[in-house]
Design a protein around this motif. Structure first.
Motif, PDB file in Angstrom:
ATOM      1  N   CYS A  89      20.307  25.834   9.022  1.00  0.00           N
ATOM      2  CA  CYS A  89      21.045  25.315  10.154  1.00  0.00           C
ATOM      3  C   CYS A  89      20.496  23.576  10.400  1.00  0.00           C
ATOM      4  CB  CYS A  89      20.540  25.966  11.427  1.00  0.00           C
ATOM      5  SG  CYS A  89      21.311  25.322  12.886  1.00  0.00           S
ATOM      6  N   LEU A 139      20.533  22.153  13.018  1.00  0.00           N
ATOM      7  CA  LEU A 139      20.065  21.963  14.335  1.00  0.00           C
ATOM      8  C   LEU A 139      18.475  22.535  14.565  1.00  0.00           C
ATOM      9  CD1 LEU A 139      22.971  22.409  16.953  1.00  0.00           C
ATOM     10  CD2 LEU A 139      21.973  20.018  15.908  1.00  0.00           C
ATOM     11  N   CYS A 140      18.412  23.547  13.711  1.00  0.00           N
ATOM     12  CA  CYS A 140      16.928  24.385  13.944  1.00  0.00           C
ATOM     13  C   CYS A 140      16.129  24.505  12.592  1.00  0.00           C
ATOM     14  CB  CYS A 140      17.231  25.466  14.657  1.00  0.00           C
ATOM     15  SG  CYS A 140      18.051  26.750  13.953  1.00  0.00           S
ATOM     16  N   CYS A 155      24.778  30.395  13.182  1.00  0.00           N
ATOM     17  CA  CYS A 155      23.061  30.344  13.574  1.00  0.00           C
ATOM     18  C   CYS A 155      23.349  30.859  14.984  1.00  0.00           C
ATOM     19  CB  CYS A 155      22.785  28.922  13.732  1.00  0.00           C
ATOM     20  SG  CYS A 155      21.024  28.865  14.272  1.00  0.00           S
ATOM     21  N   CYS A 195      21.397  28.988  17.680  1.00  0.00           N
ATOM     22  CA  CYS A 195      21.882  27.659  18.331  1.00  0.00           C
ATOM     23  C   CYS A 195      23.477  27.897  18.730  1.00  0.00           C
ATOM     24  CB  CYS A 195      21.866  26.496  17.235  1.00  0.00           C
ATOM     25  SG  CYS A 195      20.436  26.056  16.813  1.00  0.00           S
TER      26      CYS A 195
HETATM   27 ZN    ZN Z   1      20.260  26.887  14.421  1.00  0.00          ZN
END
Ligand code: ZN
Length: 78
Positions: free
Chosen positions: A6, A8-9, A27, A30
């Motif tokens: 992912c 973002l994370c 995800c 998120c």
């Molecule tokens: Zn994520």
């Protein structure tokens, strides 16, 4: 099973296929959904997954960079 981090994370997301067999990723933490619709995008994705599979390090490397960015950003944001 093909996986991608992912953005973002950095959690590993499993490749899923919709009813038209087009690839996508979800995800849950998120709430991010990544759909790849175009032929060029699908080719690029296959290439990316192959590269990620050949080299184990991108997941760890991505997580490290993400944590560095978070360490810089979070104190400002809060
Ligand atoms: Zn994520």
């Amino acid at each position: 099973m093909a996986k991608m981090p992912c953005f973002l994370c950095s959690k590993e997301l499993e490749l899923r296929r919709d009813k038209h067999k087009k690839p996508y990723f979800v995800c849950d933490s998120c709430g991010v959904q990544i759909f790849v619709r175009g032929r060029q995008g699908i080719e690029n994705l296959e290439e990316l997954i192959k590269t990620l599979r050949e080299r184990d390090f991108p997941f760890r490397e991505h997580a490290r960079v993400l944590h560095e960015i978070q360490a810089c950003v979070w104190p400002i944001a809060f």
